[in-house]
Design a protein around this motif. Sequence first.
Motif, PDB file in Angstrom:
ATOM      1  N   ASN A 133      35.976  42.610  47.013  1.00  0.00           N
ATOM      2  CA  ASN A 133      34.706  43.144  47.526  1.00  0.00           C
ATOM      3  C   ASN A 133      33.709  42.010  47.762  1.00  0.00           C
ATOM      4  N   LYS A 134      32.484  42.407  48.096  1.00  0.00           N
ATOM      5  CA  LYS A 134      31.426  41.446  48.430  1.00  0.00           C
ATOM      6  C   LYS A 134      31.140  40.490  47.279  1.00  0.00           C
ATOM      7  N   MET A 135      31.323  40.965  46.024  1.00  0.00           N
ATOM      8  CA  MET A 135      30.966  40.133  44.872  1.00  0.00           C
ATOM      9  C   MET A 135      32.067  39.150  44.476  1.00  0.00           C
ATOM     10  N   VAL A 195      50.620  59.699  43.395  1.00  0.00           N
ATOM     11  CA  VAL A 195      49.553  59.095  42.597  1.00  0.00           C
ATOM     12  C   VAL A 195      48.876  60.252  41.868  1.00  0.00           C
ATOM     13  N   LEU A 196      49.016  60.253  40.552  1.00  0.00           N
ATOM     14  CA  LEU A 196      48.555  61.402  39.768  1.00  0.00           C
ATOM     15  C   LEU A 196      47.424  60.965  38.823  1.00  0.00           C
ATOM     16  N   PHE A 197      46.272  61.562  39.010  1.00  0.00           N
ATOM     17  CA  PHE A 197      45.102  61.235  38.178  1.00  0.00           C
ATOM     18  C   PHE A 197      45.114  62.132  36.949  1.00  0.00           C
ATOM     19  N   LEU A 198      45.047  61.504  35.761  1.00  0.00           N
ATOM     20  CA  LEU A 198      45.169  62.261  34.516  1.00  0.00           C
ATOM     21  C   LEU A 198      43.836  62.657  33.924  1.00  0.00           C
ATOM     22  N   THR A 199      42.835  61.838  34.126  1.00  0.00           N
ATOM     23  CA  THR A 199      41.558  62.045  33.457  1.00  0.00           C
ATOM     24  C   THR A 199      40.469  61.262  34.180  1.00  0.00           C
ATOM     25  N   ASP A 200      39.221  61.685  34.010  1.00  0.00           N
ATOM     26  CA  ASP A 200      38.126  60.850  34.518  1.00  0.00           C
ATOM     27  C   ASP A 200      37.368  60.193  33.357  1.00  0.00           C
ATOM     28  N   TYR A 201      37.955  60.256  32.148  1.00  0.00           N
ATOM     29  CA  TYR A 201      37.378  59.484  31.046  1.00  0.00           C
ATOM     30  C   TYR A 201      37.734  58.022  31.249  1.00  0.00           C
ATOM     31  N   CYS A 202      36.767  57.150  31.041  1.00  0.00           N
ATOM     32  CA  CYS A 202      37.040  55.708  31.158  1.00  0.00           C
ATOM     33  C   CYS A 202      36.234  54.951  30.118  1.00  0.00           C
ATOM     34  N   ASN A 203      36.750  53.810  29.688  1.00  0.00           N
ATOM     35  CA  ASN A 203      36.025  52.973  28.733  1.00  0.00           C
ATOM     36  C   ASN A 203      35.255  51.851  29.437  1.00  0.00           C
ATOM     37  N   LEU A 204      35.223  51.881  30.782  1.00  0.00           N
ATOM     38  CA  LEU A 204      34.402  50.929  31.545  1.00  0.00           C
ATOM     39  C   LEU A 204      33.642  51.687  32.636  1.00  0.00           C
ATOM     40  N   LYS A 205      32.604  51.037  33.127  1.00  0.00           N
ATOM     41  CA  LYS A 205      31.912  51.573  34.305  1.00  0.00           C
ATOM     42  C   LYS A 205      31.826  50.438  35.318  1.00  0.00           C
ATOM     43  N   CYS A 206      32.890  50.273  36.100  1.00  0.00           N
ATOM     44  CA  CYS A 206      32.966  49.130  37.015  1.00  0.00           C
ATOM     45  C   CYS A 206      32.019  49.343  38.194  1.00  0.00           C
ATOM     46  N   LYS A 207      31.483  48.227  38.687  1.00  0.00           N
ATOM     47  CA  LYS A 207      30.473  48.316  39.754  1.00  0.00           C
ATOM     48  C   LYS A 207      31.031  48.933  41.036  1.00  0.00           C
ATOM     49  N   HIS A 208      32.343  48.743  41.275  1.00  0.00           N
ATOM     50  CA  HIS A 208      32.897  49.222  42.540  1.00  0.00           C
ATOM     51  C   HIS A 208      33.469  50.633  42.447  1.00  0.00           C
ATOM     52  N   CYS A 209      33.443  51.214  41.256  1.00  0.00           N
ATOM     53  CA  CYS A 209      34.053  52.536  41.052  1.00  0.00           C
ATOM     54  C   CYS A 209      33.008  53.620  41.308  1.00  0.00           C
ATOM     55  N   GLU A 223      29.201  51.840  49.026  1.00  0.00           N
ATOM     56  CA  GLU A 223      29.292  51.248  50.376  1.00  0.00           C
ATOM     57  C   GLU A 223      28.866  49.788  50.359  1.00  0.00           C
ATOM     58  N   HIS A 224      27.866  49.447  49.516  1.00  0.00           N
ATOM     59  CA  HIS A 224      27.316  48.081  49.488  1.00  0.00           C
ATOM     60  C   HIS A 224      28.327  47.048  49.000  1.00  0.00           C
ATOM     61  N   MET A 225      29.437  47.497  48.409  1.00  0.00           N
ATOM     62  CA  MET A 225      30.432  46.551  47.876  1.00  0.00           C
ATOM     63  C   MET A 225      31.461  46.131  48.928  1.00  0.00           C
ATOM     64  N   MET A 226      31.450  46.815  50.064  1.00  0.00           N
ATOM     65  CA  MET A 226      32.485  46.528  51.068  1.00  0.00           C
ATOM     66  C   MET A 226      32.294  45.139  51.690  1.00  0.00           C
ATOM     67  N   LEU A 227      33.394  44.425  51.818  1.00  0.00           N
ATOM     68  CA  LEU A 227      33.361  43.084  52.415  1.00  0.00           C
ATOM     69  C   LEU A 227      33.248  43.216  53.936  1.00  0.00           C
ATOM     70  N   PRO A 228      32.316  42.477  54.583  1.00  0.00           N
ATOM     71  CA  PRO A 228      32.243  42.538  56.045  1.00  0.00           C
ATOM     72  C   PRO A 228      33.581  42.138  56.672  1.00  0.00           C
ATOM     73  N   LYS A 264      37.798  35.332  35.437  1.00  0.00           N
ATOM     74  CA  LYS A 264      36.759  35.221  34.394  1.00  0.00           C
ATOM     75  C   LYS A 264      35.419  35.817  34.808  1.00  0.00           C
ATOM     76  N   ARG A 265      34.426  34.976  35.187  1.00  0.00           N
ATOM     77  CA  ARG A 265      33.060  35.501  35.361  1.00  0.00           C
ATOM     78  C   ARG A 265      32.987  36.517  36.505  1.00  0.00           C
ATOM     79  N   TYR A 266      33.857  36.366  37.501  1.00  0.00           N
ATOM     80  CA  TYR A 266      33.831  37.337  38.615  1.00  0.00           C
ATOM     81  C   TYR A 266      34.272  38.714  38.117  1.00  0.00           C
ATOM     82  N   HIS A 267      35.341  38.711  37.326  1.00  0.00           N
ATOM     83  CA  HIS A 267      35.844  39.957  36.753  1.00  0.00           C
ATOM     84  C   HIS A 267      34.752  40.587  35.862  1.00  0.00           C
ATOM     85  N   ASP A 268      34.146  39.744  35.017  1.00  0.00           N
ATOM     86  CA  ASP A 268      33.118  40.255  34.095  1.00  0.00           C
ATOM     87  C   ASP A 268      31.897  40.791  34.845  1.00  0.00           C
ATOM     88  N   MET A 269      31.588  40.163  35.989  1.00  0.00           N
ATOM     89  CA  MET A 269      30.434  40.598  36.790  1.00  0.00           C
ATOM     90  C   MET A 269      30.625  42.048  37.234  1.00  0.00           C
TER      91      MET A 269
END
Length: 300
Positions: free
Chosen positions: A163-165, A26-40, A198-203, A129-134
């Motif tokens: 995750n929890k959401m 698993v090779l990471f190329l960059t930390d540039y991203c066009n999104l800022k996801c809640k779980h990242c 940590e708050h995103m982890m599912l019990p 849909k809305r879950y993904h967008d959330m």
Amino acid sequence: MKHIAYLPYWYFQNRLLKKEKPLQTVLFLTDYCNLKCKHCSEDGHAGTIMKPYRQVKEELEYSYRQGARFLDLEGGEPTLWSDGGYRINDLIYLAKKIGFYSVTVTTNGQRPFDYLAADSIWVSVDGYKRYHDMIRGAGTFDTLNRNIKESGLKNISVNMAINKMNYPSVPDVIKYAAANPSIQSVSLNFHTPYPGTEHMMLPWDKRIHVIDKIIQMKRDGYTVMNSVSGLQCMKRHDFKKFCWISNFILTDGTRLAECPGKTAGLCERCGFSMAGEMHSLMKLRPDTVLAGLKLRMREE
Ligand SMILES: C[S@@+](CC[C@H](N)C(=O)[O-])C[C@H]1O[C@@H](n2cnc3c(N)ncnc32)[C@H](O)[C@@H]1O
């Protein structure tokens, strides 16, 4: 097909002779991203590093020497990667020239990706849909869905981080994937609580419930990449990990023989279903071996 012959050789060397060398990188190329996801985690989209082509070449050659033959290009958003005139397809061609059997790219699909020369493309769908967008931002599901359709590609699979959401949306994601002719399969993972998320982890009790639902849908005929044996493992904190099957090369160039989650002390709360799949593969559980072979043959 001839590449499949490498697998028993690799198993003999690494499981039976205990060499513990990787099969996949698993090779990471960059930390540039066009999104800022809640779980990242924050450093997943810090926007500071674009690896030079020469460095990626050295990392690929190193991983190949270690024994890895399957490559996953990650980020950040790996499709944003560039170095001068080089783009991600140049890395895919390079990896193939070095000898990797297959290359996959994991993308958020926010830009058209029909040009990708990868053997397999993993798109992240974190809910219907809305879950993904959330989690990923307003409009991101429709953009991804459009780009999947317009790509005309047939080698797309879905990756969901549960995750929890978004856990109530798991059945709809499985149905969405099944109804979409471009999508071959869906891989289901649980959120791993990297610092700040940590708050995103599912019990755990909910995780078990979701796994039972996934197993039921798989038995009903839905295409789920996870094997039942691998999913059963993911119900437990304490199963033996064989995560050296993948080595990781991080954005800052750090070379890890195992998942960064191990360095972070997260193995007991790990949500990456590959951990369960690797355990079941090493124990030669027939359904996991078959699922793994199916995946690899599809990628080639
Ligand atoms: C880090 S992203 C990078 C690739 C690309 N930008 C994307 O969104 O697919 C790769 C995959 O890891 C998942 N992911 C990110 N953080 C996670 C976490 N803490 N636990 C489990 N999966 C996670 C994402 O949902 C995505 O499917």
